[in-house]
Every structure is written in C-alpha cells, then in structure tokens.
Design a protein around this motif. Sequence first.
Motif, PDB file in Angstrom:
ATOM      1  N   HIS A 187      89.562  21.300   1.972  1.00 53.68           N
ATOM      2  CA  HIS A 187      88.437  20.389   1.786  1.00 53.68           C
ATOM      3  C   HIS A 187      87.479  21.009   0.786  1.00 53.68           C
ATOM      4  O   HIS A 187      86.981  22.118   0.990  1.00 53.68           O
ATOM      5  CB  HIS A 187      87.714  20.131   3.113  1.00 53.68           C
ATOM      6  CG  HIS A 187      86.577  19.154   2.972  1.00 53.68           C
ATOM      7  ND1 HIS A 187      86.732  17.917   2.384  1.00 53.68           N
ATOM      8  CD2 HIS A 187      85.274  19.238   3.326  1.00 53.68           C
ATOM      9  CE1 HIS A 187      85.554  17.279   2.389  1.00 53.68           C
ATOM     10  NE2 HIS A 187      84.662  18.063   2.953  1.00 53.68           N
ATOM     11  N   VAL A 189      84.610  19.869  -2.732  1.00 48.93           N
ATOM     12  CA  VAL A 189      83.853  18.756  -3.299  1.00 48.93           C
ATOM     13  C   VAL A 189      84.648  18.074  -4.402  1.00 48.93           C
ATOM     14  O   VAL A 189      84.728  16.864  -4.468  1.00 48.93           O
ATOM     15  CB  VAL A 189      82.484  19.229  -3.809  1.00 48.93           C
ATOM     16  CG1 VAL A 189      81.800  18.143  -4.626  1.00 48.93           C
ATOM     17  CG2 VAL A 189      81.606  19.626  -2.629  1.00 48.93           C
ATOM     18  N   ARG A 190      85.267  18.873  -5.278  1.00 46.12           N
ATOM     19  CA  ARG A 190      86.036  18.229  -6.356  1.00 46.12           C
ATOM     20  C   ARG A 190      87.516  18.533  -6.226  1.00 46.12           C
ATOM     21  O   ARG A 190      87.907  19.457  -5.532  1.00 46.12           O
ATOM     22  CB  ARG A 190      85.454  18.575  -7.725  1.00 46.12           C
ATOM     23  CG  ARG A 190      85.282  20.037  -8.000  1.00 46.12           C
ATOM     24  CD  ARG A 190      84.570  20.248  -9.346  1.00 46.12           C
ATOM     25  NE  ARG A 190      84.340  21.664  -9.605  1.00 46.12           N
ATOM     26  CZ  ARG A 190      83.610  22.117 -10.613  1.00 46.12           C
ATOM     27  NH1 ARG A 190      83.053  21.292 -11.453  1.00 46.12           N
ATOM     28  NH2 ARG A 190      83.443  23.413 -10.780  1.00 46.12           N
ATOM     29  N   MET A 193      89.344  22.959  -9.682  1.00 49.33           N
ATOM     30  CA  MET A 193      88.299  23.914 -10.057  1.00 49.33           C
ATOM     31  C   MET A 193      87.250  24.056  -8.963  1.00 49.33           C
ATOM     32  O   MET A 193      86.055  24.032  -9.235  1.00 49.33           O
ATOM     33  CB  MET A 193      87.609  23.449 -11.349  1.00 49.33           C
ATOM     34  CG  MET A 193      88.480  23.476 -12.569  1.00 49.33           C
ATOM     35  SD  MET A 193      89.130  25.113 -12.918  1.00 49.33           S
ATOM     36  CE  MET A 193      87.638  26.043 -13.248  1.00 49.33           C
ATOM     37  N   VAL A 262      75.648  28.441  -0.899  1.00 50.12           N
ATOM     38  CA  VAL A 262      75.282  27.366  -1.828  1.00 50.12           C
ATOM     39  C   VAL A 262      76.343  26.270  -1.850  1.00 50.12           C
ATOM     40  O   VAL A 262      76.087  25.144  -2.253  1.00 50.12           O
ATOM     41  CB  VAL A 262      75.005  27.951  -3.234  1.00 50.12           C
ATOM     42  CG1 VAL A 262      76.287  28.432  -3.897  1.00 50.12           C
ATOM     43  CG2 VAL A 262      74.286  26.946  -4.123  1.00 50.12           C
ATOM     44  N   ARG A 263      77.545  26.587  -1.383  1.00 49.27           N
ATOM     45  CA  ARG A 263      78.629  25.590  -1.444  1.00 49.27           C
ATOM     46  C   ARG A 263      78.674  24.691  -0.206  1.00 49.27           C
ATOM     47  O   ARG A 263      79.121  23.560  -0.281  1.00 49.27           O
ATOM     48  CB  ARG A 263      79.978  26.272  -1.661  1.00 49.27           C
ATOM     49  CG  ARG A 263      80.132  26.803  -3.068  1.00 49.27           C
ATOM     50  CD  ARG A 263      81.506  27.363  -3.303  1.00 49.27           C
ATOM     51  NE  ARG A 263      81.682  28.654  -2.679  1.00 49.27           N
ATOM     52  CZ  ARG A 263      81.303  29.803  -3.215  1.00 49.27           C
ATOM     53  NH1 ARG A 263      80.720  29.822  -4.402  1.00 49.27           N
ATOM     54  NH2 ARG A 263      81.505  30.943  -2.596  1.00 49.27           N
ATOM     55  N   ALA A 264      78.269  25.196   0.946  1.00 45.31           N
ATOM     56  CA  ALA A 264      78.263  24.375   2.161  1.00 45.31           C
ATOM     57  C   ALA A 264      77.522  25.104   3.263  1.00 45.31           C
ATOM     58  O   ALA A 264      77.452  26.333   3.258  1.00 45.31           O
ATOM     59  CB  ALA A 264      79.686  24.067   2.624  1.00 45.31           C
ATOM     60  N   SER A 265      77.001  24.342   4.218  1.00 45.87           N
ATOM     61  CA  SER A 265      76.336  24.970   5.359  1.00 45.87           C
ATOM     62  C   SER A 265      77.382  25.344   6.414  1.00 45.87           C
ATOM     63  O   SER A 265      78.481  24.772   6.447  1.00 45.87           O
ATOM     64  CB  SER A 265      75.326  24.008   5.975  1.00 45.87           C
ATOM     65  OG  SER A 265      76.016  22.953   6.622  1.00 45.87           O
ATOM     66  N   GLU A 267      77.185  24.659   9.469  1.00 44.99           N
ATOM     67  CA  GLU A 267      77.307  23.485  10.328  1.00 44.99           C
ATOM     68  C   GLU A 267      78.365  22.513   9.785  1.00 44.99           C
ATOM     69  O   GLU A 267      79.205  21.997  10.528  1.00 44.99           O
ATOM     70  CB  GLU A 267      75.926  22.804  10.332  1.00 44.99           C
ATOM     71  CG  GLU A 267      75.709  21.756  11.361  1.00 44.99           C
ATOM     72  CD  GLU A 267      74.417  20.973  11.060  1.00 44.99           C
ATOM     73  OE1 GLU A 267      73.739  21.242  10.044  1.00 44.99           O
ATOM     74  OE2 GLU A 267      74.104  20.076  11.861  1.00 44.99           O
ATOM     75  N   TYR A 268      78.327  22.307   8.494  1.00 43.12           N
ATOM     76  CA  TYR A 268      79.300  21.394   7.873  1.00 43.12           C
ATOM     77  C   TYR A 268      80.703  21.991   7.930  1.00 43.12           C
ATOM     78  O   TYR A 268      81.669  21.321   8.283  1.00 43.12           O
ATOM     79  CB  TYR A 268      78.893  21.120   6.427  1.00 43.12           C
ATOM     80  CG  TYR A 268      79.755  20.087   5.727  1.00 43.12           C
ATOM     81  CD1 TYR A 268      79.961  18.831   6.287  1.00 43.12           C
ATOM     82  CD2 TYR A 268      80.357  20.359   4.501  1.00 43.12           C
ATOM     83  CE1 TYR A 268      80.739  17.874   5.643  1.00 43.12           C
ATOM     84  CE2 TYR A 268      81.131  19.413   3.847  1.00 43.12           C
ATOM     85  CZ  TYR A 268      81.321  18.172   4.425  1.00 43.12           C
ATOM     86  OH  TYR A 268      82.093  17.233   3.781  1.00 43.12           O
ATOM     87  N   ASP A 271      82.220  21.595  11.365  1.00 41.66           N
ATOM     88  CA  ASP A 271      82.721  20.262  11.695  1.00 41.66           C
ATOM     89  C   ASP A 271      83.958  19.919  10.865  1.00 41.66           C
ATOM     90  O   ASP A 271      84.842  19.196  11.337  1.00 41.66           O
ATOM     91  CB  ASP A 271      81.635  19.202  11.504  1.00 41.66           C
ATOM     92  CG  ASP A 271      81.999  17.910  12.232  1.00 41.66           C
ATOM     93  OD1 ASP A 271      82.408  17.993  13.410  1.00 41.66           O
ATOM     94  OD2 ASP A 271      81.925  16.841  11.614  1.00 41.66           O
ATOM     95  N   MET A 272      84.025  20.433   9.649  1.00 44.47           N
ATOM     96  CA  MET A 272      85.204  20.163   8.825  1.00 44.47           C
ATOM     97  C   MET A 272      86.447  20.872   9.380  1.00 44.47           C
ATOM     98  O   MET A 272      87.566  20.402   9.231  1.00 44.47           O
ATOM     99  CB  MET A 272      84.959  20.569   7.364  1.00 44.47           C
ATOM    100  CG  MET A 272      83.955  19.666   6.652  1.00 44.47           C
ATOM    101  SD  MET A 272      84.349  17.885   6.720  1.00 44.47           S
ATOM    102  CE  MET A 272      83.279  17.358   8.050  1.00 44.47           C
ATOM    103  N   VAL A 275      87.719  18.426  11.877  1.00 40.37           N
ATOM    104  CA  VAL A 275      88.391  17.284  11.247  1.00 40.37           C
ATOM    105  C   VAL A 275      89.753  17.694  10.690  1.00 40.37           C
ATOM    106  O   VAL A 275      90.768  17.034  10.922  1.00 40.37           O
ATOM    107  CB  VAL A 275      87.499  16.698  10.127  1.00 40.37           C
ATOM    108  CG1 VAL A 275      88.260  15.648   9.322  1.00 40.37           C
ATOM    109  CG2 VAL A 275      86.218  16.111  10.721  1.00 40.37           C
ATOM    110  N   TYR A 276      89.770  18.812   9.952  1.00 43.27           N
ATOM    111  CA  TYR A 276      91.017  19.173   9.270  1.00 43.27           C
ATOM    112  C   TYR A 276      92.024  19.839  10.192  1.00 43.27           C
ATOM    113  O   TYR A 276      93.223  19.845   9.898  1.00 43.27           O
ATOM    114  CB  TYR A 276      90.721  19.996   8.009  1.00 43.27           C
ATOM    115  CG  TYR A 276      90.287  19.063   6.902  1.00 43.27           C
ATOM    116  CD1 TYR A 276      91.231  18.343   6.179  1.00 43.27           C
ATOM    117  CD2 TYR A 276      88.945  18.816   6.641  1.00 43.27           C
ATOM    118  CE1 TYR A 276      90.859  17.434   5.211  1.00 43.27           C
ATOM    119  CE2 TYR A 276      88.557  17.908   5.669  1.00 43.27           C
ATOM    120  CZ  TYR A 276      89.516  17.230   4.958  1.00 43.27           C
ATOM    121  OH  TYR A 276      89.159  16.316   4.001  1.00 43.27           O
TER     122      TYR A 276
END
Lengths: 289, 819
Positions: A187, A189-190, A193, A262-265, A267-268, A271-272, A275-276
Amino acid sequence: MSLPAFDYVKAGSLQEASQLAKEKAGKAVIMAGGTDVILLLKDRVIAADTVIDIKGIEGLNEIAYKEGEGFRIGALVTLFELQSSEVIKEKLPALADAAHYVASAQIRRKGTMVGNICNASPSADTAPILLAMNAVVKVVNGEEKKDIPIGEFFKGVKKTALQPGDIVTGVFIPELKKNEGSAYFKHAVRKAMDLAIVGVGAWVKMDGGKVADCRITMGGVGITPLRAYNAEKILIGNAITEELLEQAGVAASQECKPISDVRASAEYRTDMIRVYTKRAVKKAVETLA
Amino acid sequence: MAQTRNEYWSEIRSVYKDPKDYVLAGRGNAYVRIDAEAKVTGTAVYTDDVYLPETWYCKLVHSPYAHALIKSIDFTEAEKVPGVKGFLTGADFPEGHNLGNPEAFKELADKEPLCRRKVRMVGDEVAAVCATTEEAAEEAARLVKVEYEPLPVLLDPFDAMALDAEPIHYPADQPGTANNLSIFTVMKAGDPDKAFEEAYYTDKSYYKTQEMVHAAIEPHGAIAKYENGEYTIWSTTQGAYVSRYWVAWGLGVPESQVRLIKPMVGGGFGGKLDVFAHELCPCKFAERTGHPVKCILKRDEVFKCTRTRHPISFQIESAFSKDGKLLAKRCRHILDGGAYGGSGIAANTLSLICATFPYKVENIDMIARRPYTNHPASGAMRGYSACQVHFAHEIHMDEVANHLGIDPLELRHKNEITPYYTGPTGLEFTSCRFKECMDACAEAIDWKNRWRYPKGSGQAIGMSGSGFMSGTGFPVLVTPHYCSSTTIVRLNREGYAVVYTGANDIGQGCDTVMAMIVAEELGLNMDEVKVVQSDTTTTPWDAGSFGSRVTFLGGNACHHAVGDAKLKLLKHWAEEWGCKPTDIKMADHRVFLPGDAEKNISYNEACYGYEEKNFGRCVAGVGAYNHEGDKDVYVKNVGNYATAYSFSASAAKVTVDMETGAVTLDDFIFGHDCGRPLNIRAVEGQIEGSVLLGFGFTCYEECVYDKDGRHLNPSFRDYRFPTALDMPNITTKVCSEYDEEGPLGAKEAGEGSTAPVGSAIGNAINYATGLVIKELPITPERLWKALREHERTGKTEFGGEDLPEKFANMPPLPKRYNV
C-alpha cells in the motif's frame, strides 16, 4: 550532495570480493545494481572508502527452479528479471508482484532482489514475501558457506546478520506445494516510485476448507519485517470467512509496531495492516497451487 | 504623422494568409516540435550542459533557521579546504538593491541577494563559496560557521497577521502595531449587501489549499562569465529580459553590461520567474576570479529556496435566487506569502479575478491578504491562484446546487459567462465557448446518468468549470505603450527565414509555434525557419513566459513581424507586377499571382529581387504586441486584465477504496476553449500535463514542515507527485472558435487548463464518499481519516475546521493602504 571519492573494485570472484570486504571491514560496501548503494554514499548514510562491485562475478545471475524443491535466485538477478520470469510468474506469482512493486521500471532493470534485502529497509517490498515463504539467504565468506534463514537475516533498520566478508550469493525459496498459496500487497500513495506505507505478505496451506498452516508478514511497521503470529493462530484450524479474516486483520494490526513519519501516521499504518492482512490472506487462499 | 496602431495593423493584416489556406495551424499532426530530436536524443543544451573552459563552482550556505538574526559568519575552517577560491556575503552586494519582480512595484522588492542581518526562512542564503570543483565548494559551504540568534517563527498566516506578531519585514513602530502583510487587495462592484439581504439563499463556507511546488525536472542553476566589463549569464529563466533587469540591479551595474542567455529550460511552471542568489553569486565570483562560475541547485535547495504555490484559506459567502441565479459573492482569501514577495505579489489580484470566473456576478465584495510567514516564498505557479480558487469556488458551486436542488451542470449553465460579456469591474470577455466545453464534458462522461453511481457507493463522477486570462498584458518592466513582446523576422535570399523571438521557450514549445507562424505566412517548410532563442543581446524585448501570454502576445508579435516583412516583399513585387500586394500569395516556397503563370517565382528569387532593388538590403520585419493596460489593474482592481480569456470544463470519474482512502482516477474528460489550436498535439500535451498537475494538487502533493519551519519532504521520494502509472485515460475536447485578436485565432492552452481539474476530482470524491472535503490534498490517509470519523460520528464535512474562528478574529486592514 555530490558522490564522495572512493576506490572502486570490480571483483573477479566471490573469494576476492569476500577477502577485500573482510580486510576493509566497516569501510567497504558491496554493490550489485547500485540503486541503493550510490544514493546512500551520496547522502553520507554510509561512509565507505571502497566500493566492491560484484557484477563481474559469474554464476550469480540465474533464476533456477528445481521441481519438488524450489527456486534459487542469484544475487545479480534484477527485479525486472524476476517480475518478468515465466517460471516465477507461473509458480510463485506473489514474488513477481513484490518485485514489480519496487521503485520504477528503470530502477528495476538495475536493482536486484538480493540488494533489496541487503539494504534492510523496513519497507523493502521483497522482504515480507520472502519471510512468508521461509526463504533462506545463501552466503559465502572466503571458503566458508552458510545459510541464514530469512527470519534471522534482518536485525534492524539498515542492519542485517551479515558479518564482514559475507557475500550473499543468492536466496533459496521453497516452492508452493499443492494446496499452498501466497500473496503480497503493497500500500503506497503512488503506483510507482514510492515506499510502502505497509506491505503484507501471506503464505497459506489449506486442508479441505480449513487453514492447515500459514504465515503472515508485515513490512513498513517495525524496524524489520515482522511476523503476525497471533493473526496466524486465529486462522490456523479454521475455515476462511469474512469474520475470521477481519479477526486476523485486527490481530495483525495489534502486533505491528509502526512509527509516524512524513509518509504516514502510525495510526494509518496500523489500520492498513488490518485491511491488507485480510486482502493478502484472501488472495493467497484464492490462488492455491 | 505617426501611424495609429490600427492603421499599422490593418495594413499588415491585409497581407496575412486567409485562415482557410492554412496548411500548418490547426491541422492535426501537421508538424513536430523543432527541438524534438535534440530532446529525445539527449543532445539539447540546458544550463548545466553549458561547459566553458576553466569553470569554477559556487555553492550557497543556507540558513537552518526559519527566522533568525545573523550574528557572525566565520570562514576560517572553510578556507582550509583545498581548491577554495573565495567567499561572498550580503555585504558584497549593494545595500538596498533588493530583488523583486515587477519594476512598477520596485518598492515592494524585498529579497537581498544574500541575507545581511536577518534570515526569514529555512534555506535563506547567507553566504556563497567558490571553489575549483563542485565537491570542494560543497565541503567548504558545509564548514562555513554562521552564528544565529533565533526569533519566533511564524508559520500560520493568521498568526503572522496578528498585531503582536514578530515582524518579518517591516519593523513595528510600537508594540501591537506589527504589519506582516506583503500586500492586500480589494475588489468591489455593485451592491453586495443589498443582494445578500434580498437573496433566497445565502451561505458562508470555508476551504483550504496546501503548499505545493512546481517540481520542474530541471533544477534551477546558472553559469556566468565576466569579460570586457560585461557579465554573460546562462540561466534557467522564464524571462531573460526581466531576469537581466534584476541581475543588473542586484549587482549594481547597468543593464547594458549584463547579457542573459536562456538555453533550453526543463520546465518552469512559474518557479523560474524570479531572480535568485544562485544567479547573482556566480556573476560576482566570475568578476572576482576571471573564471566562469557555475551554480546548479540540488533538489532540496530547489524545494527550500526557490518558490512554492500559495496555500490559500478561503471564506466564501454567496447569494443566489431561488432559481439559481448567482446574485452576489463576498470572499476573503488569505494567501500564505512565505518569506518574500517576488512574483508572488500578483497572487492576490489573480485570486480575486479568478473568483469571478467563469460566471456572471454583478455584486462582489472581495478582499485578499497576503501575509508574510517563515515558509519558503510563494510565487507564481501554473494556473496562478486559479487552481486554488477554482477548487474552493467550484466545490462550493456543487454544494449550492445540492442545497437548491438544482443539477450542478444546470446551475453552471444558468450563470455561465457568454461571449462579449463585460464583468462588473471591467473585465472584457471576447470569444467564449464555456457552454460548449461544459456540454462536451457532460456528454462524454454521460452526466445525465450520473446517479448510475449512487452517492456514497465508492464511485462517482464530478464536473467543474473555470476561466483564465489568455495573455496577461502586464509587461513586468516599464515599457513604452505597455508593450510586452517584440520579434524580428529576417528573410534570406538563400531560401529561409530567421526569427529572433524574445519569447522564452521553457519546454512548452513556443519556439516551435513561432517557427510555424513564420513558415505559415511565408509558405516555407518548418525547417526553413531558423529560431534564435531568447538572449538579451540577440533577440528583442519580451516580458517572459508567464500569465498565459506567450502564444497570444509573443505569437502576435511574431505574426506582426512576419507580416511586416511580408508586406515589404509583396509591396515590391506588386509594383513590379502591376498588381496590389493583397493579390499576391506565398505558398509552397513560391511567390505568385494566382492564375498568372508568368508571375510565379521562388521565395529565393523574390528575396533576391527585393535586395536588388534596395541596394542589397534584406527584407526584415519588426513586430510588437501591446495590451493597452495599466498597472492600476493591480492596485485598484478595475479595468480589463488580459487580451482574451480562455475557458475550460472538466469531468472526472473516480473510484474510492472506502477501506484505505485511496482514490483512483478512472477517466478524465477535458473541454478547453483555446481559440484555434495552433498545434493540436501541443494542446493535448498541455492538457494532459494539466490533468497530472491538478491530480497531484488534489490527491498527492504537499510540502510538510515541522514546528520550526523545517521542510520534512524536500525530495521526489517523499514529495509525491503522481507518476505516469497513476494517470487516467484523458480525452481532450477542443471546443474552440477563432478568436479575433489571437495569433492565427489562438488563445492560451497551458494554464487555464489546470484550473478546473482539482474541483472536478474533488466533486467526484465527494459524491463517491457522501462526504464534503474542503481541504487539500485529499491523500489516502486524510480521506481514510474522514471516512472513519464519519462512521463514528456521522460528520460529513471535513477540512478547514480552524478557519471560522481565524477569519472572525482577523485584525482590520492596515491604514497604510486603506481604500
């Protein structure tokens, strides 16, 4: 920053590379594709006065498959070769997926899977699937050969079990037997890269409708790739249902130890993982060998 | 008596080709870019590719503090690095010669070439080092010891406006009178109070956009040499003449002694308009050492020390009639200006003008404030202010439509700008195909069946519209007649023409457009027109690449120049042949009188004959384009701003992963009114790039800072703009009519096209999730957070939660500029 000055040695043999690496302990760095090493030198993350290039060493660039046993991936096999290998796509597609997730098309044509794990980034895309598959890292040190189980290979951020003079020659991955399946999801963002916010690998062995055995692995949520043992326990012995997958996901999310950056918290990321984990196990079960 | 502008133009116009005879303009795939081969094969020469013998290197020393006083600078350790040749500090440049952007607002120039006493952002340049190698310069720059006295850091624009805030530029006369406003702008028309009182529907909403960067692939840089008392500088500029002006000013030398050459530029997007330390320091070192000196910024330096897009906080009030007529708008825009002004001072006016697009609204009360903060300086960026404004105002438009129970497309149609409308502050619209853009998008996305994706289902379509200025007339420097573009065309008897264009090709392809215009008028092949690139010694004046002006203004100047040359040539042959100049045609390398086989000669013969009659003088044409404007449009906000206006509409189809918050842009339709497209592939390329930029703005990109103002993601790894793999299918619908004033009928296609992208995607996300997101960027994590909170609490609106209180507690506008 500019690349600092260093001696570049193109090793002709494993012994030569190993010998020099041992002599220059702490001051030498082994380079295959160079896609991590050069950046680390530029950013002064590693201070090496000698770069030992192993690209000239013969016999390290094969993807060998032995039926009934598994795969031997040489240290110079690039991520692109792995993602596009017919035998890997057919017999271990999750590894092709993991290789395909790394960086960009250009970098995958230079960078190697062995380099990806030796760099020991917690978010390395090929690490969780190798951990889920119980891979073994093959190492040479001078005349000595040793095997390091992948579960003992990662020691921390940018830290491995490798000793001065150790040269990784390849990785052995057991094949998927009948009723076994595996999967890896990244998972980010893009779609290229990007570093994984989380990566989840899964290996399952089914017995009828029930999970006989499994391994769930998590990247990007600890200083090394992690196993989700409690999630595995929840699954083993049970039939796969949405509820069970959710329970396993929740368990995995409680086992991970992410940081906020800076890329993710954290907490996120947590939870990911939930999900994954669900998605990876589900896919592994749906794609049994 | 001097000819009037109209007489002069009408005579030139009389020999222009009839548009129905065009063989290049407007035809698909008719010609390729003149720089395609050089760029594809990697031989194109960019600034860093300029190698001069014995070049030395310059590195800058940057402040690690966002706000601090400089106590001392110590070069002792740095001096010991082998190869070091010299140092510069602020004292090496004339005091008071600050760098800015428009000459007309020189009193607002606020950036010292190197900081003398104070730094205002992390990355501010305090010293420079010169060495024989780049590595030595880097090493020495690291060893320069600067002692600072830190000051309170202001990162929030509302905090910066407080009367007791730490002054950033202007010292407070007494405590509680701080003024950190870089500029503020008021725009009023009609009777908004009355309209609000009488309206059926009124509202007040808040929106917020983030700081993003241009991310041009080529980093900023320069190489300078000093010979015969003249500085020659090759630089990554978007405007050679404007850069030359500020380089000369910053050095304290006459403009005649500075030559600025613009080589190939790898993208500007507005980030290369201003002049920077990396341009001035190599000049000074070249003068001191006699060596050429090069300074190319690293990516983190580009992030920290160049320019960013203004983050804007919005308070929007609107008044509508029951049937959806927009009666009045009141808005307050707070633009985070960062540490400096530069090209950023135009942002306020542009934000207010754009807030009236693309709808008719007669009663307005709009104020924009641009406070300084200790963020990197904000500046111009592609779709200047329009991207932020159209995000807020077009998300708002859908909210209004849903409140009124009117289809959002219909609400837009009810209020759309129509051809030849004049706005309440004097904006004069001409050609306008906004309606057609909207309809083309609606049809392609099947808008009327939009509820095939039920609200909250994770899939949806969204639409939006926008307008933009095509051809900002403002010439930046003070010029006769407000002239902003000039061009010279020379016809050669050997069978070719040379165009000396001031227009600055920064990758958008204007050199190709200029070659095409000349080739089209003279009946030559593209490769028979040679383009001399922007260079203050060899090419004539041009204000630069900004404000969607290059094709419109530069193209018109070029068209006039080739028309001037053509008129001279045809007048000569009309006399020889006993006909009128307008009877003669130029096509397929021939000059001829149609229907008369005797009067048909080659282009070469035609030029030769002219020279024979004129004692060897070649045929040359001079062209210029001016927009009779006034800088008052920036001060009083009345009058017309641009020569024409372009219009756009967008339709987006998205899929939202409701578990992770990830947004996939499945399909994108873009309708653009760019007049006659001069190069259809270039227009499509601009639109596809616009969608990428808009998608990045909406869902990906953001500069992140810690509490001390340190940039946490100054790399292409952590500043995540979308990649080719993230892009959707894009369908371009060119909905154009010939614009009377445009060059060969064209309007702009590069900037306005960025403006509606964000709100189309945002509206689609809102319908897909059933939420209303009012703050950018809508990253997976932010959307995930909103979705989870919605599940827990039922809250549906997210973003800008801090704004109502902040807007309510703003200090009054300062007296200094009171209106």
